[in-house]
Motif scaffolding. Structure first.
Motif, short mmCIF file in Angstrom:
data_model
loop_
_atom_site.label_atom_id
_atom_site.label_comp_id
_atom_site.label_asym_id
_atom_site.label_seq_id
_atom_site.Cartn_x
_atom_site.Cartn_y
_atom_site.Cartn_z
N GLY A 1 0.79 -1.09 0.01
CA GLY A 1 0.16 0.09 0.00
C GLY A 1 0.60 1.41 -0.10
N GLY A 2 1.22 1.80 -1.25
CA GLY A 2 1.80 3.15 -1.10
C GLY A 2 3.56 2.99 -0.78
N VAL A 3 3.92 1.81 -0.79
CA VAL A 3 5.25 1.53 -0.52
C VAL A 3 6.15 2.01 -1.91
CG1 VAL A 3 6.92 -0.01 0.22
CG2 VAL A 3 4.91 -0.21 1.12
N LYS B 1 11.30 5.95 -1.35
CA LYS B 1 11.07 6.85 -0.32
C LYS B 1 10.93 6.44 1.04
CE LYS B 1 10.34 10.66 -3.57
NZ LYS B 1 9.83 12.02 -4.15
N ASN B 2 9.73 5.62 0.99
CA ASN B 2 9.47 5.20 2.45
C ASN B 2 9.61 3.83 2.83
OD1 ASN B 2 7.08 3.75 1.16
ND2 ASN B 2 5.88 5.26 1.08
N ALA B 3 10.27 2.78 1.94
CA ALA B 3 10.40 1.51 2.07
C ALA B 3 11.12 1.07 3.36
CB ALA B 3 10.99 0.95 0.98
N VAL C 1 4.90 -3.94 -3.80
CA VAL C 1 4.55 -2.46 -4.80
C VAL C 1 4.02 -2.82 -5.94
CG1 VAL C 1 6.91 -1.81 -3.52
CG2 VAL C 1 7.03 -3.09 -5.86
N VAL C 2 3.55 -1.89 -6.62
CA VAL C 2 2.86 -1.79 -7.68
C VAL C 2 3.40 -0.63 -8.67
CG1 VAL C 2 0.48 -1.59 -9.00
CG2 VAL C 2 0.68 -2.40 -6.51
N SER C 3 2.78 0.60 -8.01
CA SER C 3 3.32 1.72 -9.20
C SER C 3 4.72 2.13 -8.81
CB SER C 3 2.51 3.07 -8.78
OG SER C 3 2.56 3.38 -7.39
N ALA C 4 5.35 1.72 -7.79
CA ALA C 4 6.83 2.01 -7.53
C ALA C 4 7.73 1.04 -8.47
CB ALA C 4 7.17 1.48 -6.02
N ILE C 5 7.21 0.29 -9.06
CA ILE C 5 7.84 -0.47 -10.19
C ILE C 5 7.32 0.06 -11.58
CG2 ILE C 5 8.74 -2.65 -11.20
CD1 ILE C 5 9.22 -3.60 -8.59
N LEU C 6 5.89 -0.44 -11.58
CA LEU C 6 5.31 -0.54 -12.99
C LEU C 6 5.07 0.81 -13.52
CD1 LEU C 6 2.65 -3.21 -12.66
CD2 LEU C 6 4.94 -3.39 -13.51
N VAL D 1 11.87 0.15 -15.53
CA VAL D 1 11.28 -0.79 -14.62
C VAL D 1 12.45 -1.52 -14.01
CG1 VAL D 1 9.94 -2.96 -14.33
CG2 VAL D 1 8.96 -1.09 -15.54
N PHE D 2 13.18 -1.99 -14.92
CA PHE D 2 14.66 -2.80 -14.40
C PHE D 2 15.25 -2.05 -13.11
CE2 PHE D 2 19.43 -3.24 -14.62
CZ PHE D 2 19.45 -4.68 -14.18
N GLN D 3 15.61 -0.53 -13.38
CA GLN D 3 16.47 0.01 -12.57
C GLN D 3 15.60 0.49 -11.28
OE1 GLN D 3 19.20 1.04 -12.08
NE2 GLN D 3 20.03 0.23 -14.28
N ALA D 4 14.22 0.38 -11.23
CA ALA D 4 13.25 0.77 -10.22
C ALA D 4 13.11 -0.69 -9.24
CB ALA D 4 11.91 1.00 -10.57
N SER D 5 13.26 -1.85 -9.93
CA SER D 5 13.46 -3.13 -9.37
C SER D 5 14.69 -3.14 -8.45
CB SER D 5 12.97 -4.19 -10.18
OG SER D 5 11.62 -3.95 -10.93
N LYS D 6 15.79 -2.79 -9.35
CA LYS D 6 17.09 -2.92 -8.64
C LYS D 6 17.20 -2.01 -7.58
CE LYS D 6 21.86 -2.89 -10.15
NZ LYS D 6 22.71 -2.58 -11.29
N GLY D 7 16.60 -0.83 -7.54
CA GLY D 7 17.10 0.04 -6.57
C GLY D 7 16.26 -0.51 -5.33
N LEU D 8 14.74 -0.96 -5.37
CA LEU D 8 14.04 -1.37 -4.22
C LEU D 8 14.75 -2.88 -3.61
CD1 LEU D 8 10.46 -0.72 -5.66
CD2 LEU D 8 11.54 0.29 -3.48
N ARG D 9 14.98 -3.48 -4.52
CA ARG D 9 15.70 -4.73 -4.03
C ARG D 9 17.00 -4.45 -3.43
NH1 ARG D 9 16.03 -10.15 -5.61
NH2 ARG D 9 16.99 -11.55 -3.60
N ASN D 10 17.97 -3.51 -3.42
CA ASN D 10 18.78 -2.93 -3.00
C ASN D 10 18.59 -2.64 -1.42
OD1 ASN D 10 20.79 -3.55 -4.84
ND2 ASN D 10 20.77 -1.51 -5.57
N LEU D 11 17.16 -2.01 -1.35
CA LEU D 11 16.67 -1.37 -0.07
C LEU D 11 16.49 -2.71 0.91
CD1 LEU D 11 14.77 1.56 -0.92
CD2 LEU D 11 16.88 1.94 0.33
N VAL D 12 15.76 -3.73 0.25
CA VAL D 12 15.40 -4.88 1.01
C VAL D 12 16.32 -5.88 1.19
CG1 VAL D 12 12.92 -4.36 0.43
CG2 VAL D 12 14.08 -5.82 -0.82
#
Length: 207
Positions: free
Chosen positions: A166-168, A171-173, A186-191, A196-207
């Motif tokens: 929900g809105g993750v 910036k807030n993950a 996540v939905v819009s934070a990637i799609l 999309v590749f870089q968005a996913s990579k950035g989030l994966r680095n956070l988690v």
């Protein structure tokens, strides 16, 4: 893949409205290459046959990368394509009934927003919980907000994986990850991103 081996860390929920003229399967593949570990296919506005056709094509991609494919709501579609599991909400088929239809080897996730619901879902046999909405989101309008404290309480109360949804976004993950959960959905934070590749990579680095 055995249920115990599922990685919930970066859970992608699809929404074709965010794609514009981009191809769904190509977008999902790019997201997986960037680090998505699980895909939930959500199709609210298509026929059963249309959903099955879309799911069949998506499953070819997820199988290629050994990524679990979860079908949102629709047990019939999950059975038709032999998906890895389903995710059910409070207004969908019960977890007990879904388990009877799908068997013990399939993944069943449930949506919850409080400790009471989480304990009930776990007792009924849910394999993981999607908890939210954590933050305001445009992709779903019938959700109740969940605080970080409640998320932490839910995590402490159950023995199954917890995914915050929900809105993750990027910036807030970190604030939800700090609650000790097992992943972010996540939905819009990637799609909703152009790359999309870089968005996913950035989030994966956070988690």
């Amino acid at each position: 893949m055995k249920k115990s081996q599922v990685n919930y860390s970066l859970y992608l929920v699809t929404d074709r409205k965010l794609l514009g003229d981009r191809d769904l399967c190509k977008t999902i593949e790019d997201a997986i290459k960037g680090g998505v570990t699980l895909v939930q296919l959500r199709e609210k506005n298509t026929t059963t046959n249309g959903f099955i056709n879309i799911a069949t094509n998506v499953k070819k991609i997820t199988n290629k990368y050994n990524i679990p494919l979860i079908i949102n709501d629709r047990i019939d579609v999950a059975l038709a394509i032999d998906a890895d599991g389903v995710h059910v909400g409070p207004d969908d088929m019960s977890i007990d009934m879904a388990r009877k239809l799908l068997g013990q080897d399939k993944i069943i996730g449930a949506s919850t927003n409080c400790v009471k619901e989480a304990l009930e879902a776990e007792s009924q046999g849910a394999d993981y919980l999607g908890v939210g909405a954590m933050f305001p989101t445009k992709t779903k309008n019938n959700t109740e907000d969940v605080s970080i404290d409640e998320l932490r309480n839910i995590k402490k109360s159950v023995n199954i994986p917890i995914v915050a949804i929900g809105g993750v976004n990027e910036k807030n993950a970190s604030s939800v990850i700090a609650a000790g959960i097992d992943g972010i959905a996540v939905v819009s934070a990637i799609l909703g991103k152009e790359d999309v590749f870089q968005a996913s990579k950035g989030l994966r680095n956070l988690v």
